[in-house]
Enzyme design. Sequence first.
Site, PDB file in Angstrom:
ATOM      1  N   ARG A 168       0.801  -1.220   0.000  1.00  0.00           N
ATOM      2  CA  ARG A 168       0.000   0.000   0.000  1.00  0.00           C
ATOM      3  C   ARG A 168       0.833   1.270   0.000  1.00  0.00           C
ATOM      4  O   ARG A 168       0.343   2.339  -0.351  1.00  0.00           O
ATOM      5  CB  ARG A 168      -1.000  -0.051   1.158  1.00  0.00           C
ATOM      6  CG  ARG A 168      -2.082  -1.083   0.889  1.00  0.00           C
ATOM      7  CD  ARG A 168      -2.967  -1.328   2.067  1.00  0.00           C
ATOM      8  NE  ARG A 168      -2.637  -2.534   2.790  1.00  0.00           N
ATOM      9  CZ  ARG A 168      -2.912  -2.747   4.050  1.00  0.00           C
ATOM     10  NH1 ARG A 168      -3.495  -1.808   4.763  1.00  0.00           N
ATOM     11  NH2 ARG A 168      -2.601  -3.890   4.626  1.00  0.00           N
ATOM     12  N   GLU A 177       1.269  -6.910  13.228  1.00  0.00           N
ATOM     13  CA  GLU A 177       0.130  -6.994  14.140  1.00  0.00           C
ATOM     14  C   GLU A 177      -0.521  -8.369  13.991  1.00  0.00           C
ATOM     15  O   GLU A 177      -1.045  -8.937  14.921  1.00  0.00           O
ATOM     16  CB  GLU A 177      -0.868  -5.882  13.781  1.00  0.00           C
ATOM     17  CG  GLU A 177      -1.935  -5.633  14.814  1.00  0.00           C
ATOM     18  CD  GLU A 177      -2.970  -4.616  14.330  1.00  0.00           C
ATOM     19  OE1 GLU A 177      -2.914  -4.189  13.167  1.00  0.00           O
ATOM     20  OE2 GLU A 177      -3.843  -4.277  15.144  1.00  0.00           O
TER      21      GLU A 177
HETATM   22  O1  LIG Z   1       3.081  -1.087  11.748  1.00  0.00           O
HETATM   23  P1  LIG Z   1       2.941  -2.527  11.432  1.00  0.00           P
HETATM   24  O2  LIG Z   1       2.426  -3.333  12.583  1.00  0.00           O
HETATM   25  O3  LIG Z   1       4.219  -3.113  10.910  1.00  0.00           O
HETATM   26  O4  LIG Z   1       1.823  -2.707  10.306  1.00  0.00           O
HETATM   27  C1  LIG Z   1       1.706  -1.847   9.203  1.00  0.00           C
HETATM   28  C2  LIG Z   1       1.828  -2.563   7.892  1.00  0.00           C
HETATM   29  O5  LIG Z   1       0.768  -3.531   7.755  1.00  0.00           O
HETATM   30  C3  LIG Z   1       0.119  -3.327   6.497  1.00  0.00           C
HETATM   31  O6  LIG Z   1       0.689  -4.037   5.466  1.00  0.00           O
HETATM   32  P2  LIG Z   1       0.616  -5.617   5.375  1.00  0.00           P
HETATM   33  O7  LIG Z   1       1.824  -6.198   6.036  1.00  0.00           O
HETATM   34  O8  LIG Z   1      -0.705  -6.070   5.833  1.00  0.00           O
HETATM   35  O9  LIG Z   1       0.843  -5.897   3.829  1.00  0.00           O
HETATM   36  P3  LIG Z   1       0.051  -5.487   2.497  1.00  0.00           P
HETATM   37  O10 LIG Z   1       0.201  -3.998   2.331  1.00  0.00           O
HETATM   38  O11 LIG Z   1       0.806  -6.229   1.466  1.00  0.00           O
HETATM   39  O12 LIG Z   1      -1.373  -5.901   2.639  1.00  0.00           O
HETATM   40  C4  LIG Z   1       0.292  -1.855   6.248  1.00  0.00           C
HETATM   41  O13 LIG Z   1       0.107  -1.516   4.872  1.00  0.00           O
HETATM   42  C5  LIG Z   1       1.681  -1.604   6.723  1.00  0.00           C
HETATM   43  O14 LIG Z   1       2.659  -1.874   5.730  1.00  0.00           O
HETATM   44  N1  LIG Z   2      -5.785  -2.451  11.346  1.00  0.00           N
HETATM   45  C1  LIG Z   2      -5.142  -2.455  10.171  1.00  0.00           C
HETATM   46  N2  LIG Z   2      -5.759  -2.044   9.052  1.00  0.00           N
HETATM   47  C2  LIG Z   2      -5.108  -2.040   7.857  1.00  0.00           C
HETATM   48  N3  LIG Z   2      -3.847  -2.435   7.718  1.00  0.00           N
HETATM   49  C3  LIG Z   2      -3.192  -2.843   8.808  1.00  0.00           C
HETATM   50  N4  LIG Z   2      -1.934  -3.273   8.993  1.00  0.00           N
HETATM   51  C4  LIG Z   2      -1.783  -3.587  10.297  1.00  0.00           C
HETATM   52  N5  LIG Z   2      -2.890  -3.343  10.979  1.00  0.00           N
HETATM   53  C5  LIG Z   2      -3.801  -2.889  10.070  1.00  0.00           C
END
Ligand SMILES: O=P(O)(O)OC[C@H]1O[C@H](OP(=O)(O)OP(=O)(O)O)[C@H](O)[C@@H]1O
Ligand SMILES: Nc1ncnc2[nH]cnc12
Length: 191
Positions: free
Chosen positions: A72, A109
Amino acid sequence: MFAAENGLKGDPRLQAISEAIRVIPHFPKTGIMFQDITPLLLNHKVFKDTVDIFVDRYKDMGISVVAGIEARGFMFGPSIALAIGAKFVPLRKPGKLPGKVISETYELEYGKDCLEMHIGAVQQGERAVVVDDLVATGGTLSAAIKLLESMKAEVVECACVIGLPDVKGRQSRLNGKPLYILVEPREFEDC
Ligand SMILES: O=P(O)(O)OC[C@H]1O[C@H](OP(=O)(O)OP(=O)(O)O)[C@H](O)[C@@H]1O
Ligand SMILES: Nc1ncnc2[nH]cnc12
């Protein structure tokens, strides 16, 4: 509800950004209130305002690298990079970059993951901003910072559209690195 520490208190763009983020309860796991930015991307004005706020902040800070986190961070980072005259460096999930990479594993998370960066993508002394849609625990940003700093780039700040309330000691995980957040999540809503 908006983050007040971004210097934009009262800026009507923040309310529109906040309202364009959809909350999906229990995705992808029970207990997670998923902050979905895809409605924001569908609204040209709100999408542009989001990018413009970051561009205004970073355009005169001598930034030559915008590093975006898969997936993202890729939705905001390239537009910011183009507008401020910086290069865009993708920080990708494992096995996606074809060249020689450095890797950094981190806790999420909801799980564990790893980020990779092409060796040679940044040069020593370059000033970088790390961009993502959301910060939760800060584990992902922390891995990004480590990748860039291991190449001796200077990470000036991390920039996220959404900041969850400080989860599990995020500030210490970021090791004092400044974090610029546009909005905090709204309360639970029907979807
Ligand atoms: O602060 P944190 O606990 O590290 O979480 C934040 C990250 O989690 C989500 O990505 P995700 O890992 O879900 O991957 P994606 O964007 O590929 O769905 C979000 O876009 C951040 O990159
Ligand atoms: N609550 C949340 N919503 C979207 N992206 C996330 N990545 C980690 N936590 C998330």
